[in-house]
Design a protein around this motif. Structure first.
Motif, mmCIF file in Angstrom:
data_model
loop_
_atom_site.group_PDB
_atom_site.id
_atom_site.type_symbol
_atom_site.label_atom_id
_atom_site.label_comp_id
_atom_site.label_asym_id
_atom_site.label_seq_id
_atom_site.Cartn_x
_atom_site.Cartn_y
_atom_site.Cartn_z
ATOM 1 N N UNK A 152 0.832 -1.198 0.000
ATOM 2 C CA UNK A 152 0.000 0.000 0.000
ATOM 3 C C UNK A 152 0.873 1.257 0.000
ATOM 4 N N UNK A 153 0.321 2.351 -0.525
ATOM 5 C CA UNK A 153 1.035 3.619 -0.528
ATOM 6 C C UNK A 153 0.645 4.497 0.649
ATOM 7 N N UNK A 154 -0.363 4.074 1.421
ATOM 8 C CA UNK A 154 -0.825 4.857 2.570
ATOM 9 C C UNK A 154 -0.966 3.932 3.770
ATOM 10 N N UNK A 155 -1.068 4.534 4.953
ATOM 11 C CA UNK A 155 -1.309 3.750 6.158
ATOM 12 C C UNK A 155 -2.657 3.052 6.044
ATOM 13 N N UNK A 156 -2.770 1.879 6.626
ATOM 14 C CA UNK A 156 -4.004 1.103 6.571
ATOM 15 C C UNK A 156 -4.910 1.490 7.733
ATOM 16 N N UNK A 157 -6.152 1.932 7.456
ATOM 17 C CA UNK A 157 -7.042 2.366 8.550
ATOM 18 C C UNK A 157 -7.614 1.186 9.324
ATOM 19 N N UNK A 158 -7.799 1.390 10.616
ATOM 20 C CA UNK A 158 -8.485 0.423 11.475
ATOM 21 C C UNK A 158 -9.689 1.157 12.067
ATOM 22 N N UNK A 159 -10.894 0.672 11.776
ATOM 23 C CA UNK A 159 -12.118 1.388 12.122
ATOM 24 C C UNK A 159 -12.803 0.792 13.354
ATOM 25 N N UNK A 160 -13.548 1.639 14.035
ATOM 26 C CA UNK A 160 -14.449 1.155 15.080
ATOM 27 C C UNK A 160 -15.502 0.275 14.428
ATOM 28 N N UNK A 161 -15.747 -0.894 15.016
ATOM 29 C CA UNK A 161 -16.687 -1.823 14.385
ATOM 30 C C UNK A 161 -17.490 -2.555 15.447
ATOM 31 N N UNK A 162 -18.345 -3.452 15.004
ATOM 32 C CA UNK A 162 -19.160 -4.287 15.896
ATOM 33 C C UNK A 162 -19.070 -5.719 15.396
ATOM 34 N N UNK A 163 -19.624 -6.635 16.193
ATOM 35 C CA UNK A 163 -19.604 -8.049 15.800
ATOM 36 C C UNK A 163 -20.294 -8.225 14.453
ATOM 37 N N UNK A 164 -19.715 -9.072 13.611
ATOM 38 C CA UNK A 164 -20.299 -9.338 12.306
ATOM 39 C C UNK A 164 -19.849 -8.390 11.220
ATOM 40 N N UNK A 165 -18.917 -7.493 11.526
ATOM 41 C CA UNK A 165 -18.456 -6.514 10.547
ATOM 42 C C UNK A 165 -16.931 -6.508 10.523
ATOM 43 N N UNK A 166 -16.326 -7.389 9.713
ATOM 44 C CA UNK A 166 -14.861 -7.467 9.682
ATOM 45 C C UNK A 166 -14.249 -6.228 9.048
ATOM 46 N N UNK A 167 -12.996 -5.967 9.400
ATOM 47 C CA UNK A 167 -12.309 -4.773 8.898
ATOM 48 C C UNK A 167 -12.262 -4.721 7.366
ATOM 49 N N UNK A 168 -11.950 -5.826 6.648
ATOM 50 C CA UNK A 168 -11.912 -5.724 5.180
ATOM 51 C C UNK A 168 -13.234 -5.239 4.587
ATOM 52 N N UNK A 169 -14.349 -5.754 5.096
ATOM 53 C CA UNK A 169 -15.668 -5.327 4.618
ATOM 54 C C UNK A 169 -15.874 -3.840 4.908
#
Length: 734
Positions: A152-169
């Motif tokens: 990647x050319x940029x930092x990879x974001x890590x988002x606030x999420x809940x059960x059933x919602x993986x980071x790639x999605x």
């Protein structure tokens, strides 16, 4: 400025997130789509404004020989060994070599398919925290995938999420929303420029950058939100909030209301003359401010704030007298039955002797009333004979019909939910023609050509709070209200000494109680729980009541909590108020409204578990008479032997000051605005990014730009509010 977006690395799972088209009724939502809805990510702009919690640097490969203890790094290496070990526990142990050094990967949770994927000879791209040991580097549960492919050319974001919602999605959904969302400029070119470097960025640039920051950016500037891209987001958010407040205020100013004036020699003057005490200068000042608001033909929308014991109830009574004198009804709603009854007793004592010669009464409405009594009260309200109606949320129930309601007073307004406050205002919009036989109808409403009094759209609203609102909060969340402040206490109030005492010295506190009761004084002991809890090891009210009853023979020790039937509560309070009961063990049900001048000691068990404003409210139950009073904050340091930082800050503030305004300022610093706002936003914070204690310059800019936009660029203003708040701006009107 050239901004680079990182390439998506993962397969898109499921349907398309973030589209604004409705789902077909026959097709059920997938689990990730349900999770997106749970996060409130319904629109493209919602996804675009879902800013990462943190970032991972996957833009470079680090050699193991260059690794440092504790670093989180990404390496490319070849599997040289892979086996399941059973000591000290079952685990998959994989050894990799990148040509400069080796590293052991440990997986305590794994599947057979993973073991096959990590076969000897496989080349991997691995990311994790490296730790050193006698046997070299190791990583525990690192993330990994097959080596190869562009970085990647940029930092990879890590988002606030809940059960059933993986980071790639979620990453894919956010990227789609960011691409589709309308991020056109809404701040007009003739507006004053935003302060600092926020003016150098557009919203589009700021969001693209924050979702995919360049590797060389300062992580500290991203995390503490001082980066110019963050400043731009904060400026836009504060502007949306100020626009919404100003819109609400202007809409409110276009409504009509009865013009209520105190008649010469009327009920207002009679009440002033009948009071057994003199008003303070502050009480006189705010009473006049309220009287001026009631005289106008637009609804007053005012917050009356004052410290614990500053005398807000008598100010409310004087406002009610003005409405009643003009021939209208007044309602006073309190959050608890104890507080409502406290008001009821005071108001009956002050007003009923003056109302009875006019054929009027004070009515009482609560959920615990018997059917017959409730029916009688409802009839009094509907007929207009009840000029003043006092009660809990029962006042806004459907069967309550006012004949001519012109003023509603809400005490401890932050403890009512949005729906309750809006329900009261909706009830208040009913036809409101005063009875010609009761008051001066020409003053109470507008008159048509036939001399008939026409209905008004909304009566006056007075909200009271014993939690003073810090200035920055008043400028933002309460910008649509007029604010009146009682900033002095009545004479005769004694300062309360506050002591912090460890619960290991509980026996000394009991001896102090014994001494106070022997002198004829009374004591509160407040506990956070009613009964034993398996999840919280806190001393409970029922056990404390039993312990104190045994430790203080000959002393009446009472118990009060919210689960008790109303008659029992009433009986307990009557014994304590009357002086027969020496000690009252209670939950926070006595936080507001209890006024016993003879009570001189307040003990708060597990004080570290209470909020700062709640501690201040509880402390305000003592010091109401001439006797020296004290508040003991019993705290427990827990198993680790130390208090948490937030708890320590709260207790320190309580020990250092008794000033409610200083307490409010510190509470805003410690806990943020939620404690003051209650449910004004229905649980959805209207400020997600800005910090009122740090972003004062941006708030001042937003206050300056908001009226300019509404006056000169109303379409841009509407678009800006819709983008940032959606439907949540309605909650500001409550």
């Amino acid at each position: 400025m050239r901004l680079r977006a990182g390439r998506a690395r993962s397969k898109w799972v499921g349907g398309i997130a973030g589209q604004n088209c409705p789902m077909p009724e026959t097709k059920a939502l997938s689990e990730p789509q349900k999770a997106l809805a749970k996060l409130g990510l319904a629109r493209d702009i919602d996804l675009a404004l879902h800013i990462p919690l943190r970032y991972e640097d996957e833009t470079r490969i680090v050699k193991l020989r260059d690794a440092r203890e504790g670093d989180t790094i990404q390496v490319e290496a070849t599997v040289v060994d892979c086996q399941v070990q059973y000591r000290p526990r079952r685990q998959l142990v994989v050894k990799v070599d990148d040509g400069t050094d080796t590293c052991v990967l440990r997986f305590f949770t794994f599947y057979p398919s993973q073991q096959k994927s990590l076969a000897v000879g496989t080349q991997l791209r691995i990311r994790g925290e490296v730790k050193g040991g006698f046997l070299g580097w190791q990583m525990v549960h690192p993330s990994w995938k097959q080596a190869g492919g562009d970085l990647p050319e940029a930092l990879t974001p890590v988002y606030s999420t809940v059960a059933g919602l993986p980071q790639p999605y979620l990453r894919k959904a956010v990227a789609g929303g960011l691409q589709r969302a309308d991020l056109s400029e809404t701040i007009p070119p003739d507006a004053p420029p935003a302060p600092g470097r926020a003016r150098e960025w557009t919203l589009l640039q700021a969001l693209q950058f924050l979702h995919h920051p360049a590797p060389e950016v300062s992580i500290v500037a991203l995390e503490d939100r001082s980066h110019p891209a963050w400043q731009r987001l904060k400026a836009e958010e504060l502007l949306a909030q100020q626009l919404s407040q100003l819109q609400s205020r202007r809409e409110h100013d276009r409504l009509q209301a009865p013009a209520l004036r105190a008649g010469e020699g009327g009920l207002h003057e009679q009440l002033l003359a009948a009071l057994p005490f003199q008003l303070t200068q502050a009480q006189r000042r705010v009473s006049e401010e309220i009287a001026q608001g009631l005289r106008r033909e637009r609804p007053m929308h005012r917050l009356l704030q004052g410290d614990v014991g500053s005398g807000k109830t008598v100010v409310a009574a004087l406002a009610a007298a003005i409405a009643i004198d003009a021939g209208w009804q007044c309602a006073l709603m309190a959050p608890t039955e104890i507080l409502a009854e406290q008001h009821f007793r005071k108001l009956i004592g002050w007003l009923e002797p003056l109302l009875m010669p006019r054929g009027l009464r004070v009515a009482w409405l609560t959920g615990s009333q018997r059917k017959k009594e409730r029916g009688e009260m409802l009839d009094l309200v509907a007929s207009g004979e009840a000029a003043l109606v006092v009660g809990t949320h029962a006042v806004i129930q459907e069967q309550v019909q006012f004949k001519a309601l012109a003023l509603a007073i809400i005490d401890e307004q932050h403890r009512f939910g949005v729906e309750q406050r809006l329900a009261l205002r909706g009830k208040m919009r009913a036809d409101m023609a005063p009875s010609p036989s009761r008051g001066r109808a020409g003053e109470g409403g507008t008159t048509d050509a036939q001399g008939e009094v026409s209905a008004q759209r909304e009566p006056h609203l007075l909200m009271m709070s014993a939690t003073p609102i810090p200035r920055t909060l008043a400028m933002s969340y309460y910008a649509d209200l007029d604010v009146s402040t009682i900033d002095e206490l009545p004479p005769g109030r004694t300062p309360v000494v506050t002591k912090l005492i460890s619960d290991s010295r509980r026996g000394e506190v009991v001896e102090r109680i014994r001494a106070q009761v022997a002198q004829g004084r009374q004591v509160y002991w407040v506990c956070p729980l009613i009964e034993e809890s398996e999840t919280l090891d806190l001393t409970n009210a029922t056990a404390t009541h039993q312990d104190l009853s045994e430790a203080l023979p000959g002393v009446m020790v009472g118990l009060l909590h919210s689960r008790m039937p109303a008659p029992e509560k009433k009986a307990v309070m009557a014994l304590f108020t009357g002086g027969q009961m020496g000690v009252l063990v209670s939950t926070t049900v006595i936080e507001v409204g209890v006024d016993v001048p003879n009570a001189s000691l307040m003990v708060i068990e597990h004080a570290e578990r209470f909020g700062l404003s709640q501690l201040h409210q509880l402390r305000g139950r003592v010091g109401r008479g001439a006797a020296a009073s004290a508040c003991v904050l019993l705290y427990s340091a827990g198993d680790h032997g130390r208090l948490g930082d937030t708890a320590r800050a709260r207790l320190k503030a309580m020990a250092e000051t008794g000033d409610g305004f200083e307490i409010a300022r510190r509470d805003l610093e410690i806990r943020g605005p939620g404690e003051f706002l209650g449910a004004r936003q229905s649980g959805a914070p209207l400020l997600r990014f800005a910090d009122l204690s740090l972003d004062t310059a941006l708030l001042q800019w937003a206050r300056e730009v908001a009226p300019l936009m509404l006056d000169r660029h109303p379409e841009l203003a509407e678009h800006h509010v819709s983008r940032w708040l959606g439907g949540k701006s309605e909650y500001l009107k409550a």
